[in-house]
Design a protein around this motif. Sequence first.
Motif, PDB file in Angstrom:
ATOM      1  N   LEU A  52     -12.578  29.674 -12.602  1.00 15.87           N
ATOM      2  CA  LEU A  52     -13.373  29.346 -13.879  1.00 15.87           C
ATOM      3  C   LEU A  52     -13.712  30.903 -14.413  1.00 15.87           C
ATOM      4  O   LEU A  52     -13.877  31.025 -15.525  1.00 15.87           O
ATOM      5  CB  LEU A  52     -14.627  28.497 -13.680  1.00 15.87           C
ATOM      6  CG  LEU A  52     -14.231  27.119 -13.418  1.00 15.87           C
ATOM      7  CD1 LEU A  52     -15.753  26.364 -13.304  1.00 15.87           C
ATOM      8  CD2 LEU A  52     -13.659  26.371 -14.858  1.00 15.87           C
ATOM      9  N   ARG A  82     -13.913  27.879 -20.837  1.00 16.65           N
ATOM     10  CA  ARG A  82     -14.854  27.130 -19.723  1.00 16.65           C
ATOM     11  C   ARG A  82     -15.758  25.984 -20.566  1.00 16.65           C
ATOM     12  O   ARG A  82     -16.053  24.984 -19.847  1.00 16.65           O
ATOM     13  CB  ARG A  82     -15.936  28.016 -19.220  1.00 16.65           C
ATOM     14  CG  ARG A  82     -15.361  29.141 -18.260  1.00 16.65           C
ATOM     15  CD  ARG A  82     -16.328  30.106 -17.605  1.00 16.65           C
ATOM     16  NE  ARG A  82     -16.872  30.677 -18.306  1.00 16.65           N
ATOM     17  CZ  ARG A  82     -16.710  31.956 -18.684  1.00 16.65           C
ATOM     18  NH1 ARG A  82     -15.454  32.467 -18.076  1.00 16.65           N
ATOM     19  NH2 ARG A  82     -17.288  32.575 -19.598  1.00 16.65           N
ATOM     20  N   ALA A  91     -20.166  31.268 -14.088  1.00 16.47           N
ATOM     21  CA  ALA A  91     -18.593  30.829 -13.937  1.00 16.47           C
ATOM     22  C   ALA A  91     -18.296  30.868 -12.362  1.00 16.47           C
ATOM     23  O   ALA A  91     -17.681  30.286 -11.933  1.00 16.47           O
ATOM     24  CB  ALA A  91     -17.768  32.106 -14.808  1.00 16.47           C
TER      25      ALA A  91
END
Length: 485
Positions: free
Chosen positions: A379, A387, A466
């Motif tokens: 990610l 994302r 992330a």
Amino acid sequence: MTVWVEVALQSHRSGDGSIGALADALQRVAAFAGVTPASTRFTTRDVPLKTPGWRLSIDTLDGARTLCAVQAEGTPISGFTRYRTFARPAGDDLAASLTEFAHADGALREPLDVPLPDSDAEREIARIEWRIDAGGADILATLETSSEGPPTLRLAAASVDGALDAVFRVAGEVIDAAPFFIAPDEAQESETAPVHAARLDLPRTATRHDAFVAIAASVAQQWFGNAAASHASLGDEHVHQLRVAQRRLKTLLKLFKSYVDDAWNTRIAPDLEWFGELLANARDWDVFTDQTLPAYAEADDSAERWQTLIAAADIKRRIARDAVRDALASKRYARLTLAFVEWLARFASQEDAEPVRLVSFAEKRIRKDYRRIARVPDLASLEAHERHRVRIHAKRLRYALEFFRSVTSRRTRKSTAQRLGELQTVLGEANDAAVAADRLAAIPEASDYQRGFARAWGAASARKDAQEGERLLRSMHRPRVKRSI
């Protein structure tokens, strides 16, 4: 035994608290014109029953008491019912009368085998009735009001060919001419608290068709319940739960793509998009005003410099919420909800041409949606919009697991669902930061310093979230469906 179909509409109270003004408005509807109404006033006492789908009441009119039982057929849908009725005069000994009633028909024995409650709480009902000839279908229109809730109009007809068309056609005429909306569930009529999604426990023997109707009815319960609860005052949690209901509905349609037909695309989808955009805008302003800006102020070395901006955002938040409030009171919204209920009622009444077991369908859909998130690259290596797509897929999978929880493994219901919720939250925070930066840039009161602060915050949040999202994703167990059932 006659089966009836009924559409239930609810109105805000008329100005003087009576149903007279509503009755006058109904007399101007084409279907009601020239029909002489009959007015009565009686008391009713509800008797709690344990058997799902059954209701029992004791009605008293001019000193005469009647036991009235109603058996709903099929999945309950807000604003629409298919049912059978049973009635019997009650003597002085109510307990004996109930026993006789329960043994009068085999269908009544189990649901009515209950002791009468000690409570003598009764409600006084004012009722006005019209018997309408709606193009070959005889409709009994009943307008009722009590101290317990807003006036309700019920349009009922014997379930014969054309009855469904007739009751929904007259309902549409009523909505166009008078201040009526699709009624929420009776249990929610007098509530003002936000309505959350109810837990779904679909029968393991259910088909794909059964599951769709039950899930859609659950969505309607949350949707209409929050709309009714917000009549007195539309709060941020009402907006949030209305938004959740729309997201659940969108996920449902993605899962059951083959059920989306021309009627849905032409009569419902455009207005659903209009309403959804209003909710999304209002919800974004709520988050921005109540969460994001206060977090900026707390992290900054001078919280005071953010107060003017928070006040400016609050004005925009109020404007967005007013737009939702106006929409909920509009004819366009009333027609949307009626069209949704009509579409679902017609779908529920159709024969399932190709029955598919829920277990098989759920396994296929869950596996497909899981792969969409499990196979994405790290990610942290993805762009923000990529994302965001992962977050959308995670949200859809989480809703799918909620819908199909009765056929999934215990670990899936607990661990996997929890991880999905955490992943959605983490990626959502990054998305909120990006949205916040855009919204802040559009507010004239924002300084260059504050715009730069928001951009820096968003960039830092994207990196941090992330990384955390990647950890959550890779620690997630693959969801499993119990094939042994």
